[in-house]
Design a protein around this motif. Structure first.
Motif, PDB file in Angstrom:
ATOM      1  N   UNK A 199       0.792  -1.231   0.000  1.00 20.34           N
ATOM      2  CA  UNK A 199       0.000   0.000   0.000  1.00 20.34           C
ATOM      3  C   UNK A 199       0.819   1.272   0.000  1.00 20.34           C
ATOM      4  N   UNK A 200       2.139   1.169   0.172  1.00 17.33           N
ATOM      5  CA  UNK A 200       3.017   2.346   0.163  1.00 17.33           C
ATOM      6  C   UNK A 200       3.553   2.583  -1.245  1.00 17.33           C
ATOM      7  N   UNK A 201       3.522   3.819  -1.699  1.00 17.26           N
ATOM      8  CA  UNK A 201       4.112   4.182  -2.992  1.00 17.26           C
ATOM      9  C   UNK A 201       5.614   4.324  -2.814  1.00 17.26           C
ATOM     10  N   UNK A 202       6.368   3.583  -3.624  1.00 17.52           N
ATOM     11  CA  UNK A 202       7.821   3.631  -3.524  1.00 17.52           C
ATOM     12  C   UNK A 202       8.466   4.465  -4.629  1.00 17.52           C
ATOM     13  N   UNK A 203       7.784   4.596  -5.745  1.00 20.27           N
ATOM     14  CA  UNK A 203       8.333   5.468  -6.790  1.00 20.27           C
ATOM     15  C   UNK A 203       7.212   5.950  -7.698  1.00 20.27           C
ATOM     16  N   UNK A 204       7.455   7.111  -8.293  1.00 16.56           N
ATOM     17  CA  UNK A 204       6.595   7.676  -9.325  1.00 16.56           C
ATOM     18  C   UNK A 204       7.523   8.093 -10.462  1.00 16.56           C
ATOM     19  N   UNK A 205       7.000   8.602 -11.573  1.00 16.02           N
ATOM     20  CA  UNK A 205       7.911   9.117 -12.604  1.00 16.02           C
ATOM     21  C   UNK A 205       8.780  10.268 -12.117  1.00 16.02           C
ATOM     22  N   UNK A 206       8.414  10.902 -10.995  1.00 16.25           N
ATOM     23  CA  UNK A 206       9.156  12.070 -10.510  1.00 16.25           C
ATOM     24  C   UNK A 206      10.082  11.726  -9.347  1.00 16.25           C
ATOM     25  N   UNK A 207       9.621  10.969  -8.371  1.00 12.79           N
ATOM     26  CA  UNK A 207      10.528  10.619  -7.267  1.00 12.79           C
ATOM     27  C   UNK A 207      10.753   9.115  -7.205  1.00 12.79           C
ATOM     28  N   UNK A 208      11.957   8.758  -6.717  1.00 12.07           N
ATOM     29  CA  UNK A 208      12.357   7.363  -6.594  1.00 12.07           C
ATOM     30  C   UNK A 208      12.852   7.116  -5.172  1.00 12.07           C
ATOM     31  N   UNK A 209      12.222   6.184  -4.474  1.00 15.40           N
ATOM     32  CA  UNK A 209      12.711   5.846  -3.146  1.00 15.40           C
ATOM     33  C   UNK A 209      14.081   5.186  -3.278  1.00 15.40           C
ATOM     34  N   UNK A 210      15.006   5.612  -2.433  1.00 15.36           N
ATOM     35  CA  UNK A 210      16.376   5.115  -2.499  1.00 15.36           C
ATOM     36  C   UNK A 210      16.681   4.098  -1.410  1.00 15.36           C
ATOM     37  N   UNK A 211      15.893   4.138  -0.342  1.00 11.31           N
ATOM     38  CA  UNK A 211      16.137   3.280   0.813  1.00 11.31           C
ATOM     39  C   UNK A 211      14.819   3.165   1.565  1.00 11.31           C
ATOM     40  N   UNK A 212      14.678   2.119   2.382  1.00 11.46           N
ATOM     41  CA  UNK A 212      13.415   1.867   3.073  1.00 11.46           C
ATOM     42  C   UNK A 212      13.561   2.048   4.578  1.00 11.46           C
ATOM     43  N   UNK A 213      12.453   2.415   5.205  1.00 14.72           N
ATOM     44  CA  UNK A 213      12.435   2.603   6.653  1.00 14.72           C
ATOM     45  C   UNK A 213      11.167   1.998   7.234  1.00 14.72           C
ATOM     46  N   UNK A 214      11.309   1.448   8.424  1.00 18.14           N
ATOM     47  CA  UNK A 214      10.170   1.029   9.224  1.00 18.14           C
ATOM     48  C   UNK A 214      10.219   1.777  10.544  1.00 18.14           C
ATOM     49  N   UNK A 215       9.188   1.644  11.321  1.00 16.09           N
ATOM     50  CA  UNK A 215       9.099   2.364  12.583  1.00 16.09           C
ATOM     51  C   UNK A 215       8.752   1.385  13.693  1.00 16.09           C
ATOM     52  N   UNK A 216       9.279   1.653  14.870  1.00 12.65           N
ATOM     53  CA  UNK A 216       9.005   0.729  15.953  1.00 12.65           C
ATOM     54  C   UNK A 216       9.380   1.276  17.309  1.00 12.65           C
TER      55      UNK A 216
END
Length: 586
Positions: A199-216
């Motif tokens: 359900x999370x967007x990781x990339x679009x034509x404009x931005x690209x996720x470079x690394x992932x994060x979780x929370x805890x």
């Protein structure tokens, strides 16, 4: 006759100017860094980033070496470390408005009343005059016309990069046919960068996720023992235990987009839990949300295929999440500006537990480990967090767009991805420091269905600082274990930031006193009236609930409603404290 700016616009412009002056000071007095082989005339890249210094240094060195090997020259990176994403967005907003206004003046174009707000609006204005301003701003991508003398926005959450895209600050680095060969898929065509997952967007034509994060949750086992807490906290609800009063480290969500995302995850997880507890199945939830999306009805209106009771349970779960956040705030020891401070304080015993971004806690656990004994435990609550991306975006009017695209290519390439989790000194790893971040490339994680990916992941595992093959760390496994329903909370991201500030921070003294009085009088179960007073939410400018959250932030002045909210919460908490104290006296 030229119209004058309204008082509201003058106030907004004054705030932007003050922000620009504040963030400009570090640049005026910054010292030059050693540049290695770089010499005058070689490329310079200007990047604004919330990433910590060690990440900036490793990527500057890694990219410069990669660029020299591939293109013949090293590159110097001029980092603009303004602060968190909130400060960065304020800064670039002000800079783009100033640059675009100057451009229109040079070209004899009008600057009508409301132009500043219209320029960076996320949606096209209805007024045709302001629509022209909005469209014209997005027609140009040339530093000679206007820009802010910064090439890239590197780091921060998808919310801020999505906002930057919608406000016209960022542009696509490539057309579809220009994307470097092999960047988004391996040799056999397997995707290395999904557009979205869980359900999370990781990339679009404009931005690209470079690394992932979780929370805890990070916690100190020694401090828990001192407090008489035998069970390591594994759920967000554990942090509401009265024994944690004054012991929870929390970061200000208005200063950290990542921590704001963590609070969104807390509220989102309560929506899901409430639905499951009320008998809705995973299949029903997914089916209903698909039908709602297909219907394209106004927010809150349900198509015939979706029961009204379902939407009511979503809203009730959302409210349950708000109250959960409130009690975590009641147990807070402090709200800090720096997201990395919490894990440091927990490891040293200055706080017993805290809300943390995964990599901060992993790094701190490693730094403070003595033999087999750790001073810091970390866990991502099961079903309590998605895996979200930290993107990179090309800014409109970048002074050096060619080298900027190469930097994006490097960050997404296998060479750049190694820096996130390889051990220092390993082949392709960082020079000095283990960054302990989760790469986004698919071939760093196990995938038995794709032999080439599985083999490459096992090869990477020889050098990674974290066991990325472990399901507890495998970002793709974690992402698939959580289904993010954007409709529940995504549109309320800015609202959560402001509400938490008013509810838990600006009224922290009164909240703490009320919670302490309730604890001293036997806890929440013995103080029904006091708890009801504690949980009251404002009804101005609109009653605080799921249906009104977006309208409050989009249609009303922030300073006005924040002032009213703070007064409301302080008075409510004082009444709650008096109620609990009077019960104790009786």
């Amino acid at each position: 006759m030229k119209k004058k700016d309204s008082p509201q616009q003058i106030k907004q412009i004054a705030i932007i100017i003050a922000a620009v002056i504040t963030v400009a000071m570090p640049f005026i007095f910054q010292r030059e860094k050693p540049t290695g082989k770089w010499k005058a005339g070689d490329p310079v890249l200007v990047i604004v980033s919330p990433h910590i210094a060690v990440i900036r240094d490793e990527f500057e060195q890694g990219f410069s070496k990669w660029h020299e090997n591939k293109y013949g020259t090293p590159v110097k990176v001029d980092w603009r470390a303004i602060g968190g994403t909130t400060e960065i967005m304020r800064y670039i907003s002000g800079e783009y408005i100033s640059a675009y206004r100057a451009y229109r003046k040079r070209n004899g174009l009008p600057w009508p009343e409301g132009a500043a707000s219209a320029t960076i609006a996320k949606r096209p204005p209805e007024d045709p005059i302001l629509l022209e301003v909005w469209e014209n701003f997005r027609e140009h991508d040339d530093a000679e016309e206007y820009g802010i003398m910064i090439d890239l926005f590197f780091g921060g959450g998808t919310y801020d990069h999505s906002s930057a895209e919608r406000q016209g600050f960022t542009v696509a680095p490539w057309n579809e046919e220009e994307i470097p060969a092999g960047l988004l898929a391996n040799d056999d065509g397997t995707s290395m960068f999904p557009e979205s997952l869980g359900g999370e967007v990781w990339r679009t034509p404009v931005f690209y996720s470079a690394v992932l994060s979780g929370f805890g949750i990070c916690s100190n086992p020694d401090r828990l023992e001192e407090l008489g807490i035998e069970k390591t906290p594994t759920s967000w609800n554990d942090l509401t235990d009265p024994r944690y009063f004054g012991q929870i480290g929390v970061t200000d969500p208005t200063k950290s987009g990542s921590i704001a995302k963590a609070f969104e995850m807390i509220i989102h997880s309560e929506c899901y839990k409430h639905l499951i507890e009320n008998g809705w199945t995973e299949e029903q939830i997914n089916h209903f949300e698909e039908k709602i999306a297909e219907s394209k009805l106004p927010s809150g209106q349900m198509p015939e295929a979706v029961p009204q009771e379902y939407q009511k349970d979503v809203e009730d779960g959302w409210m349950r999440g708000i109250h959960l956040v409130q009690l975590i705030g009641a147990n807070a020891r402090y709200f800090t500006d720096g997201a990395g401070k919490v894990s440091v304080d927990v490891s040293s015993g200055d706080a017993a537990a805290g809300i943390s971004i995964d990599f901060y806690s992993r790094v701190q656990a490693e730094v403070t480990r003595v033999g087999d004994k750790t001073r810091l435990d970390y866990i991502t609550p099961l079903g309590g967090s998605s895996m979200s991306g930290d993107p990179i975006s090309l800014l409109r009017g970048a002074p050096n767009p060619v080298v900027s695209r190469r930097f994006i290519e490097f960050v997404l390439s296998e060479d750049g991805q190694k820096l996130w989790n390889y051990r220092p000194g390993t082949p392709g790893g960082p020079m000095k420091s283990a960054l302990r971040r989760l790469p986004i490339r698919r071939d760093f994680y196990p995938d038995p269905e794709h032999e080439s990916v599985q083999i490459r992941a096992e090869q990477h595992s020889q050098y990674t600082a974290d066991m990325l093959l472990d399901p507890a760390v495998d970002a793709y496994h974690l992402a698939n274990s959580f289904k993010y329903q954007q409709r529940w909370t995504a549109a309320h991201f800015a609202f959560f930031r402001q509400l938490i500030r008013a509810m838990c921070m600006d009224s922290s003294m009164e909240l703490g006193q009320a919670w302490k009085a309730i604890i001293d009088n036997g806890g929440p179960e013995n103080n029904a009236e006091a708890m009801e007073l504690l949980r009251r939410l404002p009804d101005k400018p609109l009653p605080v609930n799921w249906r009104n959250a977006s309208a409050i932030t989009s249609d009303h002045d922030t300073m006005d409603y924040m002032r009213e909210w703070v007064i409301f919460f302080r008075e409510s908490y004082k009444e709650a404290a008096r109620s609990a104290s009077s019960c104790r006296e009786n």
